[in-house]
Design a protein around this motif. Structure first.
Motif, PDB file in Angstrom:
ATOM      1  N   UNK A  10       0.896  -1.268   0.084  1.00  0.00           N
ATOM      2  CA  UNK A  10       0.206   0.072  -0.040  1.00  0.00           C
ATOM      3  C   UNK A  10       0.932   1.229   0.036  1.00  0.00           C
ATOM      4  N   UNK A  11       0.223   2.253  -0.677  1.00  0.00           N
ATOM      5  CA  UNK A  11       1.036   3.781  -0.739  1.00  0.00           C
ATOM      6  C   UNK A  11      -0.170   4.799  -0.341  1.00  0.00           C
ATOM      7  N   UNK A  12       0.823   5.631   0.387  1.00  0.00           N
ATOM      8  CA  UNK A  12      -0.290   6.945   0.514  1.00  0.00           C
ATOM      9  C   UNK A  12      -0.861   7.761  -0.584  1.00  0.00           C
ATOM     10  N   UNK A  13      -1.922   8.135  -0.295  1.00  0.00           N
ATOM     11  CA  UNK A  13      -2.784   8.868  -1.593  1.00  0.00           C
ATOM     12  C   UNK A  13      -2.156  10.259  -1.628  1.00  0.00           C
ATOM     13  N   UNK A  14      -1.752  10.954  -0.669  1.00  0.00           N
ATOM     14  CA  UNK A  14      -1.090  12.209  -0.750  1.00  0.00           C
ATOM     15  C   UNK A  14      -0.016  12.161   0.294  1.00  0.00           C
ATOM     16  N   UNK A  15       0.975  13.144   0.072  1.00  0.00           N
ATOM     17  CA  UNK A  15       2.102  13.512   1.063  1.00  0.00           C
ATOM     18  C   UNK A  15       1.546  14.232   2.259  1.00  0.00           C
ATOM     19  N   UNK A  16       2.326  13.633   3.396  1.00  0.00           N
ATOM     20  CA  UNK A  16       2.194  14.154   4.650  1.00  0.00           C
ATOM     21  C   UNK A  16       3.039  15.470   4.825  1.00  0.00           C
ATOM     22  N   UNK A  17       3.401  15.929   6.077  1.00  0.00           N
ATOM     23  CA  UNK A  17       4.261  17.010   6.223  1.00  0.00           C
ATOM     24  C   UNK A  17       5.585  16.495   5.993  1.00  0.00           C
ATOM     25  N   UNK A  18       6.464  17.165   5.703  1.00  0.00           N
ATOM     26  CA  UNK A  18       8.119  16.566   5.508  1.00  0.00           C
ATOM     27  C   UNK A  18       8.327  16.029   6.717  1.00  0.00           C
ATOM     28  N   UNK A  19       9.330  14.951   6.278  1.00  0.00           N
ATOM     29  CA  UNK A  19      10.033  14.250   7.492  1.00  0.00           C
ATOM     30  C   UNK A  19       8.893  12.923   7.806  1.00  0.00           C
ATOM     31  N   UNK A  20       7.988  12.922   7.191  1.00  0.00           N
ATOM     32  CA  UNK A  20       6.690  11.869   7.245  1.00  0.00           C
ATOM     33  C   UNK A  20       6.695  10.922   6.224  1.00  0.00           C
ATOM     34  N   UNK A  21       5.644  10.088   6.301  1.00  0.00           N
ATOM     35  CA  UNK A  21       5.122   9.219   5.417  1.00  0.00           C
ATOM     36  C   UNK A  21       4.861   9.987   4.205  1.00  0.00           C
ATOM     37  N   UNK A  22       5.087   9.814   2.792  1.00  0.00           N
ATOM     38  CA  UNK A  22       4.676  10.313   1.804  1.00  0.00           C
ATOM     39  C   UNK A  22       4.340   9.523   0.558  1.00  0.00           C
ATOM     40  N   UNK A  23       4.010   9.997  -0.699  1.00  0.00           N
ATOM     41  CA  UNK A  23       3.509   9.051  -1.564  1.00  0.00           C
ATOM     42  C   UNK A  23       4.709   8.023  -2.258  1.00  0.00           C
ATOM     43  N   UNK A  76       0.603   5.952  17.437  1.00  0.00           N
ATOM     44  CA  UNK A  76      -0.409   5.065  17.458  1.00  0.00           C
ATOM     45  C   UNK A  76      -1.535   5.378  16.076  1.00  0.00           C
ATOM     46  N   UNK A  77      -2.005   4.292  15.704  1.00  0.00           N
ATOM     47  CA  UNK A  77      -3.036   4.432  14.621  1.00  0.00           C
ATOM     48  C   UNK A  77      -4.059   3.509  14.507  1.00  0.00           C
ATOM     49  N   UNK A  78      -5.324   3.832  14.327  1.00  0.00           N
ATOM     50  CA  UNK A  78      -6.275   3.293  14.000  1.00  0.00           C
ATOM     51  C   UNK A  78      -6.955   3.197  12.488  1.00  0.00           C
ATOM     52  N   UNK A  79      -7.202   2.295  12.079  1.00  0.00           N
ATOM     53  CA  UNK A  79      -7.614   2.493  10.391  1.00  0.00           C
ATOM     54  C   UNK A  79      -8.787   1.659  10.060  1.00  0.00           C
ATOM     55  N   UNK A  80      -9.643   2.031   9.344  1.00  0.00           N
ATOM     56  CA  UNK A  80     -10.712   1.269   8.599  1.00  0.00           C
ATOM     57  C   UNK A  80     -10.575   0.758   7.293  1.00  0.00           C
ATOM     58  N   UNK A  81     -10.489  -0.643   7.312  1.00  0.00           N
ATOM     59  CA  UNK A  81     -10.367  -1.139   5.791  1.00  0.00           C
ATOM     60  C   UNK A  81     -11.518  -1.180   5.184  1.00  0.00           C
ATOM     61  N   UNK A  82     -11.337  -0.557   3.841  1.00  0.00           N
ATOM     62  CA  UNK A  82     -12.394  -0.333   2.927  1.00  0.00           C
ATOM     63  C   UNK A  82     -11.909  -1.069   1.525  1.00  0.00           C
ATOM     64  N   UNK A  83     -12.881  -1.910   1.073  1.00  0.00           N
ATOM     65  CA  UNK A  83     -12.426  -2.211  -0.183  1.00  0.00           C
ATOM     66  C   UNK A  83     -13.263  -1.416  -1.436  1.00  0.00           C
ATOM     67  N   UNK A  84     -12.291  -0.722  -2.224  1.00  0.00           N
ATOM     68  CA  UNK A  84     -12.841   0.170  -3.315  1.00  0.00           C
ATOM     69  C   UNK A  84     -13.392  -0.612  -4.651  1.00  0.00           C
ATOM     70  N   UNK A  85     -14.233   0.059  -5.216  1.00  0.00           N
ATOM     71  CA  UNK A  85     -14.896  -0.244  -6.340  1.00  0.00           C
ATOM     72  C   UNK A  85     -14.197  -1.224  -7.169  1.00  0.00           C
ATOM     73  N   UNK A  86     -12.802  -0.820  -7.476  1.00  0.00           N
ATOM     74  CA  UNK A  86     -12.002  -1.677  -8.479  1.00  0.00           C
ATOM     75  C   UNK A  86     -11.399  -3.042  -7.862  1.00  0.00           C
ATOM     76  N   UNK A  87     -11.794  -3.173  -6.421  1.00  0.00           N
ATOM     77  CA  UNK A  87     -11.304  -4.458  -5.683  1.00  0.00           C
ATOM     78  C   UNK A  87      -9.890  -4.138  -5.121  1.00  0.00           C
ATOM     79  N   UNK A  88      -9.511  -3.044  -5.105  1.00  0.00           N
ATOM     80  CA  UNK A  88      -8.336  -2.782  -4.301  1.00  0.00           C
ATOM     81  C   UNK A  88      -8.860  -2.464  -2.778  1.00  0.00           C
ATOM     82  N   UNK A  89      -7.543  -2.492  -1.856  1.00  0.00           N
ATOM     83  CA  UNK A  89      -8.033  -2.168  -0.756  1.00  0.00           C
ATOM     84  C   UNK A  89      -7.513  -0.490  -0.196  1.00  0.00           C
ATOM     85  N   UNK A  90      -8.139  -0.015   0.690  1.00  0.00           N
ATOM     86  CA  UNK A  90      -7.771   1.255   0.890  1.00  0.00           C
ATOM     87  C   UNK A  90      -7.936   1.431   2.582  1.00  0.00           C
ATOM     88  N   UNK A  91      -6.947   2.099   3.299  1.00  0.00           N
ATOM     89  CA  UNK A  91      -6.960   2.082   4.828  1.00  0.00           C
ATOM     90  C   UNK A  91      -7.378   3.701   5.236  1.00  0.00           C
TER      91      UNK A  91
END
Length: 112
Positions: A10-23, A76-91
């Motif tokens: 999986x990969x982030x949809x958008x960049x976070x702040x510098x020094x963090x997780x990004x695309x 700490x993170x809490x995520x909801x697992x979503x199945x996208x219309x094309x069958x891919x997974x999104x958190x």
């Protein structure tokens, strides 16, 4: 319940702040018997790990990472697992740093 995360990248949809997780960051997920874990790296993250649990379509995990600037961070993170219309997974994620100030929301999607 959406399908297993085991073996998914999986990969982030958008960049976070510098020094963090990004695309450019990639998460390699594993799942077994309600336990989840992942390794991640890319962009401003040299190496990261997360570990936690899954109950239905809800993930609850802690993460730790090493940045390119040599700093370490955890949270700490809490995520909801979503199945996208094309069958891919999104958190859809709600996270908070535990080693420093800050919190927010983000989303990561399965890379095909």
């Amino acid at each position: 319940m959406a399908r297993s995360l085991d073996g998914l990248v999986l990969a982030p949809v958008v960049d976070q702040a510098p020094g963090q997780v990004g695309t450019r960051t990639r998460f390699a997920y594993h799942e077994e018997d309600g336990r989840i874990w992942a390794e991640y790296a890319g962009g401003d993250v040299v190496r990261g790990r997360l570990v936690g649990t899954r109950a239905g379509d809800r993930l609850d995990f802690r993460y730790v990472q090493l940045g390119t600037d040599g700093t370490t961070s955890s949270g700490h993170c809490v995520s909801d697992v979503v199945e996208l219309p094309d069958g891919r997974i999104r958190l859809d994620e709600t996270w908070e740093w535990e080693s420093r100030a800050g919190n927010g929301t983000s989303a990561v999607e399965q890379v095909t």
